[in-house]
Scaffold this motif. Sequence first.
Motif, mmCIF file in Angstrom:
data_model
loop_
_atom_site.group_PDB
_atom_site.id
_atom_site.type_symbol
_atom_site.label_atom_id
_atom_site.label_comp_id
_atom_site.label_asym_id
_atom_site.label_seq_id
_atom_site.Cartn_x
_atom_site.Cartn_y
_atom_site.Cartn_z
ATOM 1 N N CYS A 45 0.981 -1.167 -0.117
ATOM 2 C CA CYS A 45 0.068 -0.188 -0.074
ATOM 3 C C CYS A 45 0.820 1.343 0.008
ATOM 4 C CB CYS A 45 -0.800 -0.116 1.080
ATOM 5 S SG CYS A 45 0.034 0.290 2.911
ATOM 6 N N TYR A 46 0.217 2.316 0.155
ATOM 7 C CA TYR A 46 0.676 3.620 0.401
ATOM 8 C C TYR A 46 1.024 3.916 1.739
ATOM 9 C CZ TYR A 46 1.539 8.646 -0.580
ATOM 10 O OH TYR A 46 1.918 10.066 -0.327
ATOM 11 N N ARG A 47 2.316 4.161 2.096
ATOM 12 C CA ARG A 47 2.536 4.174 3.140
ATOM 13 C C ARG A 47 2.994 5.506 3.721
ATOM 14 N NH1 ARG A 47 7.426 0.328 6.457
ATOM 15 N NH2 ARG A 47 7.104 1.174 8.516
ATOM 16 N N ASN A 48 2.142 6.223 4.581
ATOM 17 C CA ASN A 48 2.165 7.661 4.961
ATOM 18 C C ASN A 48 2.640 7.619 6.295
ATOM 19 O OD1 ASN A 48 2.278 10.418 5.060
ATOM 20 N ND2 ASN A 48 0.461 10.353 3.652
ATOM 21 N N SER A 49 2.830 8.936 7.005
ATOM 22 C CA SER A 49 3.351 9.071 8.387
ATOM 23 C C SER A 49 2.578 9.768 9.387
ATOM 24 C CB SER A 49 4.844 9.695 8.420
ATOM 25 O OG SER A 49 5.632 8.885 7.829
ATOM 26 N N LYS A 50 2.294 9.409 10.526
ATOM 27 C CA LYS A 50 1.566 10.014 11.510
ATOM 28 C C LYS A 50 2.295 11.223 12.127
ATOM 29 C CE LYS A 50 -0.184 7.262 14.625
ATOM 30 N NZ LYS A 50 -0.209 6.216 15.527
ATOM 31 N N LEU A 81 -5.188 13.868 10.961
ATOM 32 C CA LEU A 81 -4.336 13.733 9.862
ATOM 33 C C LEU A 81 -4.873 14.086 8.608
ATOM 34 C CD1 LEU A 81 -3.088 10.432 10.691
ATOM 35 C CD2 LEU A 81 -1.595 12.232 10.615
ATOM 36 N N LYS A 82 -6.396 13.976 8.412
ATOM 37 C CA LYS A 82 -6.762 14.650 7.306
ATOM 38 C C LYS A 82 -7.007 15.796 7.136
ATOM 39 C CE LYS A 82 -8.029 10.638 5.252
ATOM 40 N NZ LYS A 82 -7.554 10.104 3.970
ATOM 41 N N GLU A 83 -7.230 16.746 8.397
ATOM 42 C CA GLU A 83 -7.121 18.056 8.496
ATOM 43 C C GLU A 83 -5.742 18.800 8.086
ATOM 44 O OE1 GLU A 83 -8.703 18.929 12.371
ATOM 45 O OE2 GLU A 83 -10.819 18.207 11.565
ATOM 46 N N ALA A 84 -4.580 17.896 8.491
ATOM 47 C CA ALA A 84 -3.419 18.477 8.434
ATOM 48 C C ALA A 84 -2.772 18.274 6.833
ATOM 49 C CB ALA A 84 -2.327 17.732 9.365
#
Length: 427
Positions: A166-171, A423-426
């Motif tokens: 998958c697409y691995r993003n960061s917190k 996370l979505k808001e940022a």
Amino acid sequence: MLHFVQYMNFAIAVIMTLAYFYQLVYTVIGLVQKRRNYNLTASAQHKFAAIISARNESAVIGDLIASLKKQNYPAELLDVFVVADNCTDDTADCARAAGAIVYERWNKTQVGKGYALDYLFHLIERDHANAGYEGFFVFDADNLVDPNFVAEMNKTFDKGYEAVTCYRNSKNFAANWISAGYSIWFLREARFLNFPRMLLGTSCAISGTGFMVSAALIRENGGWPFHLLTEDIEFSANCALTGHKIGYCDKAVIYDEQPTSFRQSWDQRLRWSKGFYQVDAKYGLDLAKGAAVGKKGAMSCYDIFMTIAPGMLLTLLIILFNIIIGFACMTQPHYVARRIIREVLHFIGMSALNFYLGLFLYGLLTVISEWKQIAAAGYHKVIYLFSFPIFMLTYIPISVAALVRKVEWKPIRHSSLNSMNALKEAQ
């Protein structure tokens, strides 16, 4: 002697450039081809189980399970399993309270995620053989999963792939230069490695977490027999050799918590480096043969072979070669020694400059391409571009230490960071 040094340095530069030229092609493809520009459909909604190996993860395990319970996918088609592996806290209780099916494992000899996964797969086969699982998602306890993750992975799995990453993003991209360094590297892996691989039809590589394996492949392998320190790249190498193609789903997103202390980062990357050496020793020759044969899957073998090649160590050996030549020339006449030392210093200086600029450029392309996907303020995205090459430079001493040290799996402490909404808001 001067000509010898010049020829050797030139030959090494040419060989390294040719060996990794395919990644430049990948980069061009990743830049030219727009991401998320395809709309796959699935003929069926398949039944899955989410697999989580957790050791003392009571602080985060509930958040992950909650994000899995909120998937835009039929709840009856997704079960959640947790193996609480040698835990000394209440991870198991937290996971049960969150709605997971939990098994506890106590084994101080066979330590590591690979062993824990193998243990859990065998228990699922024993206790849930009639559940009808068609695939298994593997997550780390600190992950958060996008609500559309399972639905998107289902679409790619439905096209016949036996494993999908998958697409691995960061917190926590903006926590500091260490977490940002990890984040940029994983984003680069998604955009400029796995995305082009998928487009070209070669096998992708899984990266620790957020991947899916078909139940058929688990049965074929007799569980999860990948127990090296980097069981993810071991699985990827095995797939390349056996012809099992790993797909990539660009729309399936997870958010991973990256280490923020250099001590934890050192320990983790030391394990990764040692694990790469282990995979290289076990699979390197077979991968080289697979690449040389030129048959179907040759490119996948070559790609994984270059992925596990000890690039940082080779870079250090090349620099050491020049330093040794520099000291050896001290016995030569002064005018000869001066010219050789000048050539050696020029090569080392240019190597360091090219290393920094090359990685800076890769980081720049990644951040620009993935700007909207990174949950951080704009100035953080810019500032940490300059520290990214330094983060990667620290791999050189880590690679050396991994050669000589005995390395064991150590847990990384995580804390509850952000939420899916935050996370979505940022972004």
